[in-house]
Design an enzyme around this catalytic site. Sequence first.
Site, PDB file in Angstrom:
ATOM      1  CE  LYS B  79     -44.579  24.395  55.708  1.00  0.00           C
ATOM      2  NZ  LYS B  79     -44.610  24.924  57.090  1.00  0.00           N
ATOM      3  CB  SER B 154     -41.387  23.378  58.746  1.00  0.00           C
ATOM      4  OG  SER B 154     -42.641  24.043  58.798  1.00  0.00           O
ATOM      5  CB  SER B 178     -42.972  26.745  60.445  1.00  0.00           C
ATOM      6  OG  SER B 178     -42.406  25.650  61.118  1.00  0.00           O
TER       7      SER B 178
END
Lengths: 254, 489
Positions: B79, B154, B178
Amino acid sequence: MSREDYEAVIGLEVHAELSTKTKIFCSCANEFGGEPNTNICPVCTAMPGALPVLNEKVVEYAVKAGLATNCSISKDSKNDRKNYFYPDTPKAYQISQYDKPLCENGHVEIETSDGNKKVIRIERIHIEDDAGKLNHDDFGGESLVDLNRAGVPLIETVSKPDMRSAEEAEQYLRKLKSIFEYIEVSDCKMQEGSLRADVNVSVRKKGDPLGTRTEMKNMNSFRSIVRAINYEIERQIDLIEDGRTGRARKLKVG
Amino acid sequence: MNITELTVHELQEKLKNKELTISEITKAYVDRINEKEKDVQAFVTTLTEEATKQSEEIEEKINSGEIKGEFAGIPIGIKDNMCTKGVKTTCSSKMLENFIAPYDATAVKKINEENIINLGKLNMDEFAMGGSTEHSYFHKTYNPWNLNKVPGGSSGGSAAAVAANMVPWALGSDTGGSIRQPASFCGVVGLKPTYGLVSRYGLVAFASSLDQIGPITKDVRDSAMLLNIITGHDEMDTTSANIEKKDYTKALKKDVKGMKIGVPKEFYGEGVQPEVEEKIKAALEEYKKLGAEIVEISLDVAEYSLATYYIIACAEASSNLGRFDGVRYTHRAKDYNGLWDLYKKSRSEAFGDEVKRRIILGTYVLSSGYYDAYYKKAQQVRTLVMNKFNEAFGKCDVIITPTSPTTAFDIGGKLNDPLSMYKADICTVSVNITGLPGISVPCGVDNDGMPIGMQIIGNRFEEEKILNAAYAYEQVEKFRENHKPTFKK
Ligand SMILES: [Zn+2]
């Protein structure tokens, strides 16, 4: 009214850089000077994702300073963020202590030239990190940021407003300096900024409640502190005599 | 053999038996990225060339006996809010569009030490704020199960990349759901570890008291293996727990005999999509067959969790994002008039609307006069929620809820309705507020073929129990055998 009817009320916030080997939240050397931005790392430059790890020695030194100034040492203490924007503060907050300082309710004794002794109370001593430095000269209108000093450990010693003259303020600061030097928590080199004081001054008619105070920040010599306090006392008395009260103002010196 | 469909433990098996080589694996993934990335857009930065080169180097070193290691040469995706030395770390923000970190996050360092190959940095909602990955400055990410739907967020890039077989596994981060919610939307496994189990050093902070890094994987065994790699005490993070390192794969048992599963009634019923509730109820029946006892519990403070979460998260974010000020490594406005104008213009230009919304909210709740009414109160409610969960764990070993009340929603569906976007976090935020571990495992699909996620919550540092429960269910559900993403438009 004569000038003898007035008295000054003075309090000091004294910042001393601790002489620990490393900075307060990272393992960079705690040194004065050096080429700009050479003594830095992701933590003290507040790179995204970096985290502070408190230097145990900083706590130890601050506790020493507290014990040497008759403070009580809090068993439960914490750090707090003081959020503000300024380029010398790369995290956009200072890590200081707000409601739970390490040391509280101390005092030191001072002696003035007439031989009188007086106790000056200390409200608190807390730990915090120093900011970097801005260089404003000679860069075509731009300012440059040097973060070598960012993360240098400080203790801030806050007195009660117990001083009544420039001389008392000077003696108090000399006393703190000699204590911190003696217990070896700070080298207290004022010309290098490792000991500096914010001075709060207000003037009142004897017996009246506290007047409006002014704060003079970052004073780093005894001479300038004495001159500034005396000047400020005169200025405030003049204002009161003129029927105007002293307007709060902040002066940044140095 | 379709290499990119394999899990990491399957890849390890094939490497061991010499059925596959490291460079073959990397090549398969590079080809897959070249084929699918245009539809899914899971990456902010792809490192296909670097990865190819690295795979050859690692292969050589292994052949010459210079390095060993059970994970050497396995690819991964990371990420884009974890610092990677020499590679951009953007947080999917214009603010950090050109930021190259001078250091590796601790989790990334641990990945590198295993000679795992980074295939790229994965898309996310800007600064991890959002639940759909629509708030990325660069581009949206599309759900491999239906390209008209969001992948969640996210960590939407991480979940979509794993689901689309563009990476075998990925690292995500979870502040309010997330990792778990996008895992649920994309039909993969997402684990948020106990707060403090994985070092946060080098994870760009959103809400420091809530953030955790965790694995997003194809199955539960891979999740346990990746957790093994990234855990461990870190002196660079004072909130990192100083506890003994465990081998989480040992917890993967096929039964749950004697396990008590708590079912909090507040997480079911109104607002939950009927198929989601049906499938999870069916899973609970499976658990009974596997030897578990189902216990009804009450978590009646959970309804306050959402408001509490948004106050705490925004407050911390407003302080954490102060450093993005236009002075150093960030975006800087071209024309400005003095320092304050520099701050104002740089931040106005480079933060997206959602980030601004949260900074404003956070600054408000921390401001003097409002601090007691909002932030302090939220911290008090946080304690109440923790107490309630502690009480619940007196009665059960794990708690099962839906991961999200619904399956993935349409792209653009909630973009102009922040409140309904926030409400989608209702099932996941309590786990962050309390610092507990939670895992989302696939639990069938809805009538449109979209994956459903089941959340299993454990007590502090009891990752083994939730992994055990997740694994046992996975063995009977056989989600990966029965369902595959269709990339339909
Ligand atoms: Zn440093």
